[in-house]
Design a protein around this motif. Structure first.
Motif: not given
Ligand code: ZN
Length: 360
Positions: A59-60, A63, A156, A164
């Protein structure tokens, strides 16, 4: 982040794990033991948690890699027991870019859900197992992993900073209005949701109270940050620098610094050596040196040597961003000539004054 274990370098981004993560693993082993599970059951629980965090890492990276497309570097990705944190060097301010960077994280979880969906076995009793980590088995492992990823995506995307979803909402609003106004609206919505979470938490899951507070404070910080940035826009370091500043020679003693502290208004000083700036010294450092080593200590031995030189024509926003990371006094130069100093307090005062004028 301090006390983190380096896992490696992927796509040039440092991935590290915070030591408190070990507590989480310890807690899982402990709760398995308490529930009387065997070694195999414990292994499934631990494996499940590690897999979740692998998904959080992905997930990170969502980004980070989206940000990379817009030329923004990521310092590192840290895994904490409460989730992951990708430290981007800056947040893109163009609405379209912010939207893409913010949504890339949850999108990764949705892709994982989509990949797992065809291979998951759905049975009638499977939904109850998620409530108990000690009930993870080879049969329900993938189902629960899919469920967690779905939850990660939805959670999120809650439209509240620092989630987010808050950034997605701000980006969408920013297409039609100024960024700091969009932030204020997005933050207001986030805070209303946060209050809702806290109230709901009292009646159901206390964890929601914690999430509510986390969101409330995050929204507050984000509003203040962008408000300050919009106030600073258009100004340079030259507009706020202190032209009258006090210097002290690096060969002087702490005693001399104490008397300067008591006789003047300044709380931090520029330390010089033959007229050259070589460090800074603030009140806390003086007091600390005084109490630990006495007043005859030479300043050179205690001063802060990490000097950051600013140029007078530097945009004030940039200087302020630097100051968020290094909270020291900074000497300011024009054409290699020392013209003044700048510290966080100068900028904060400037923000307060300008903020008061625009409101009034
Ligand atoms: Zn995210």
């Amino acid at each position: 982040m301090k006390y983190s274990l380096q896992l490696g370098n992927i796509f040039g981004i440092k991935v590290q794990i915070h030591w408190t993560f070990l507590i989480l693993l310890g807690w899982i082993v402990f709760s398995n033991m308490r529930a009387g599970s065997g070694a195999e059951q414990t292994m499934w629980s631990v494996l499940f948690i590690l897999t979740i965090f692998a998904c959080v890492t992905l997930h990170e990276f969502g980004h980070a890699l989206a940000a990379k497309r817009f030329g923004i570097k990521t310092k590192d990705i840290t895994l904490l027991p409460i989730g992951g944190l990708a430290r981007l060097e800056s947040i893109p301010e163009k609405p379209k870019e912010e939207l893409i960077v913010a949504i890339a994280g949850p999108l990764v979880n949705i892709l994982i859900v989509a990949a797992l969906y065809p291979i998951v076995h759905f049975t009638s009793d499977i939904t109850s197992s998620i409530k108990q980590l000690t009930a993870i088995t080879s049969e329900n492992f993938l189902f629960n992993l899919m469920f967690i990823n779905l939850w990660l995506a939805v959670f999120n995307l809650i439209p509240a900073f620092p989630m987010d979803g808050g950034r997605v909402l701000r980006a969408l609003l920013s297409f039609n209005m100024e960024r700091h106004k969009a932030t204020a609206i997005a933050a207001r919505i986030g805070q209303l949701l946060a209050i809702g979470f806290v109230i709901l938490g009292f009646f159901s899951n206390p964890f929601l109270i914690f999430i509510g507070l986390f969101i409330f404070l995050g929204a507050q910080a984000e509003t203040e940050y962008t408000q300050a940035k919009s106030i600073l826009k258009g100004f340079t370091v030259n507009d706020v620098l202190m032209k009258q500043y006090q210097t002290i020679s690096s060969g002087e003693t702490i005693k001399a610094a104490v008397s300067m502290l008591l006789n003047g208004q300044s709380k931090s000083f520029l330390v010089t050596d033959n007229g050259q700036a070589v460090g800074t010294l603030n009140r806390d450092e003086i007091i600390k040196a005084l109490s630990s080593q006495g007043e005859n200590l030479i300043i050179h031995n205690v001063m802060n040597k990490e000097l950051l030189f600013l140029k007078a024509e530097m945009p004030l926003e940039e200087a302020w961003q630097l100051m968020q990371q290094h909270k020291t006094l900074m000497p300011v130069f024009t054409n290699d000539k020392l013209v003044g100093t700048l510290d966080t307090e100068n900028i904060l005062e400037f923000i307060m004054v300008k903020g008061a004028i625009t409101k009034g």
